[in-house]
Motif scaffolding. Structure first.
Motif, short mmCIF file in Angstrom:
data_model
loop_
_atom_site.label_atom_id
_atom_site.label_comp_id
_atom_site.label_asym_id
_atom_site.label_seq_id
_atom_site.Cartn_x
_atom_site.Cartn_y
_atom_site.Cartn_z
N PRO A 102 0.81 -1.22 0.00
CA PRO A 102 0.00 0.00 0.00
C PRO A 102 0.85 1.28 0.00
O PRO A 102 0.51 2.26 -0.68
N LEU A 103 1.97 1.25 0.73
CA LEU A 103 2.80 2.44 0.81
C LEU A 103 3.53 2.70 -0.50
O LEU A 103 3.65 3.85 -0.95
N MET A 104 4.00 1.66 -1.17
CA MET A 104 4.63 1.82 -2.47
C MET A 104 3.65 2.44 -3.47
O MET A 104 4.01 3.33 -4.25
N MET A 105 2.42 1.98 -3.44
CA MET A 105 1.41 2.52 -4.33
C MET A 105 1.11 3.97 -3.98
O MET A 105 0.93 4.82 -4.86
N GLY A 106 1.08 4.27 -2.69
CA GLY A 106 0.88 5.65 -2.26
C GLY A 106 2.01 6.56 -2.72
O GLY A 106 1.78 7.71 -3.12
N LEU A 107 3.23 6.04 -2.70
CA LEU A 107 4.38 6.82 -3.15
C LEU A 107 4.30 7.12 -4.65
O LEU A 107 4.67 8.21 -5.10
N LYS A 118 -1.15 9.55 2.93
CA LYS A 118 -2.59 9.79 2.74
C LYS A 118 -3.13 8.93 1.60
O LYS A 118 -4.24 8.40 1.69
N LYS A 119 -2.35 8.80 0.53
CA LYS A 119 -2.79 8.00 -0.60
C LYS A 119 -2.89 6.53 -0.22
O LYS A 119 -3.82 5.83 -0.62
N ALA A 120 -1.92 6.05 0.56
CA ALA A 120 -1.95 4.65 1.01
C ALA A 120 -3.19 4.39 1.85
O ALA A 120 -3.88 3.36 1.67
N LYS A 121 -3.49 5.30 2.76
CA LYS A 121 -4.68 5.12 3.60
C LYS A 121 -5.95 5.17 2.76
O LYS A 121 -6.90 4.43 3.01
N LEU A 122 -5.97 6.05 1.75
CA LEU A 122 -7.14 6.12 0.86
C LEU A 122 -7.37 4.77 0.17
O LEU A 122 -8.51 4.29 0.10
N LEU A 123 -6.31 4.17 -0.32
CA LEU A 123 -6.44 2.88 -1.00
C LEU A 123 -6.96 1.80 -0.05
O LEU A 123 -7.76 0.95 -0.44
N ALA A 175 -8.55 -4.21 9.35
CA ALA A 175 -7.49 -3.60 10.16
C ALA A 175 -8.03 -3.13 11.50
O ALA A 175 -7.38 -3.28 12.54
N GLU A 176 -9.24 -2.56 11.52
CA GLU A 176 -9.85 -2.13 12.78
C GLU A 176 -10.07 -3.32 13.71
O GLU A 176 -9.84 -3.22 14.92
N ILE A 177 -10.50 -4.43 13.15
CA ILE A 177 -10.77 -5.63 13.94
C ILE A 177 -9.47 -6.23 14.48
O ILE A 177 -9.42 -6.73 15.61
N SER A 178 -8.39 -6.14 13.68
CA SER A 178 -7.18 -6.91 13.97
C SER A 178 -6.02 -6.11 14.52
O SER A 178 -4.96 -6.69 14.82
N PHE A 185 -1.51 -3.75 10.88
CA PHE A 185 -2.85 -3.22 10.67
C PHE A 185 -3.02 -1.87 11.36
O PHE A 185 -3.76 -1.01 10.87
N CYS A 186 -2.37 -1.68 12.49
CA CYS A 186 -2.39 -0.37 13.13
C CYS A 186 -1.74 0.68 12.24
O CYS A 186 -2.21 1.83 12.16
N GLU A 187 -0.68 0.30 11.55
CA GLU A 187 -0.02 1.21 10.62
C GLU A 187 -0.95 1.58 9.46
O GLU A 187 -0.97 2.73 9.02
N TRP A 188 -1.70 0.62 8.97
CA TRP A 188 -2.68 0.92 7.93
C TRP A 188 -3.67 1.97 8.41
O TRP A 188 -4.01 2.89 7.67
N LEU A 189 -4.14 1.84 9.63
CA LEU A 189 -5.14 2.76 10.17
C LEU A 189 -4.55 4.12 10.50
O LEU A 189 -5.23 5.15 10.38
N ASP A 190 -3.28 4.14 10.93
CA ASP A 190 -2.64 5.37 11.41
C ASP A 190 -1.79 6.07 10.36
O ASP A 190 -0.93 6.89 10.70
#
Length: 308
Positions: A102-107, A118-123, A175-178, A185-190
């Motif tokens: 996700p972060l590579m795609m955001g970059l 922000k883009k990674a979190k959007l995805l 991610a919220e559940i896990s 998953f916390c990194e995905w959310l944060d």
């Protein structure tokens, strides 16, 4: 950003992380019985083609030729996990793959490294139930230790796919559940808060210390601050908290690093801090992306930042 620059940076980061001597981890001096540095080298390099495709797909998203919900991150994670598994018989890099894609795609979508978060979190937020199903398939391929069975949305139950579809569980909801049981998953959310703060810490440390010492310091600080969720899943809360407290003793000078390393290894890989290692790996990827040059000074390797 240039496609190959992102890809090579996210190959270099995990290779550096796996090689560098850190307490309790596989490194160029120490192995586990079922996991060696060679597993990391083969697994980390095998994913290059999928990483390249992830960045290429993100460029289509940036141009508006794909919608965020069509990013297919779950499929990319599953395919990267599969090609890694094809070249070795362990699970050296599933966490890094899951954190990186996700972060590579955001970059590739963002104007700079900060917007990439922000883009990674959007995805992740715009992902689909199919992405979650593909992630489940990836988990089954990787077969990481400490995954609970007999729970809601059980990864290893075929009923889980029906349940995920019924409840509309995309990657963000998963991610919220896990989050409590997996730091990634916390990194995905944060929005990758811990990864970026670790990158900033490493950027500061490599200006003052040789590469190995800089990474060891950052690693110890993370272990003293955060509960490693791999230890939590494999060995339980008590062991995970004990590792945190013991890491603080090292920082306070009450235990030397060699003693800490032996403490982490005295129960095999139960105290292996894998989730924190994943954060270090991706932070090192960001450091490589920022621009560094390796130099030898008095017999020690230093990373020198190559751009202001």
């Amino acid at each position: 950003m240039q496609r190959w620059r992102i890809v090579t940076s996210f190959l270099l980061g995990p290779l550096h992380e796996a090689s560098l001597p850190k307490p309790g981890n596989v490194n160029r001096f120490r192995d586990f019985e079922d996991l060696t540095l060679y597993h990391f080298i083969l697994g980390d390099i095998a994913v290059a083609g999928v990483y390249y495709e992830a960045v290429k797909r993100a460029e289509l998203l940036k141009k508006g030729l794909l919608e965020p919900g069509e990013a297919g991150m779950g499929e990319l994670i599953r395919r990267a996990t599969s090609v890694s598994k094809e070249v070795q018989d362990a699970n050296p890099n599933f966490g890094v793959i899951t954190l990186s894609i996700p972060l590579m795609m955001g970059l590739a979508m963002g104007r700079d490294m900060l917007e990439a978060r922000k883009k990674a979190k959007l995805l992740i937020e715009e992902s689909t139930v199919r992405d979650t199903m593909e992630l489940y398939r990836a988990i089954r391929i990787a077969n990481p230790k400490g995954i609970l069975s007999g729970v809601k949305y059980d990864v290893y139950s075929d009923d889980s796919f029906r349940e995920l579809f019924r409840d509309g569980v995309n990657l963000s909801r998963l991610a919220e559940i896990s989050c409590k049981r997996e730091l990634i998953f916390c990194e995905w959310l944060d929005s990758y808060e811990l990864t970026y703060s670790t990158f900033a810490k490493l950027y500061e440390l490599v200006g003052s210390f040789p590469l190995e010492e800089a990474v060891q310091r950052a690693f110890l600080e993370l272990l003293a601050e955060k509960t490693d969720t791999l230890i939590l899943r494999k060995a339980g809360r008590e062991e995970a908290e004990l590792v945190k407290m013991t890491a603080r003793k090292v920082l306070e000078g009450k235990m030397n690093p060699k003693e800490f390393d032996e403490f982490l290894r005295e129960k095999g890989d139960l105290r292996n801090p894998g989730s924190i290692a994943d954060i270090i790996a991706v932070a090192l990827s960001l450091l490589a992306l920022r621009g560094v040059r390796l130099e030898m000074r008095e017999g020690k390797a230093w990373l020198v930042t190559s751009r202001p």
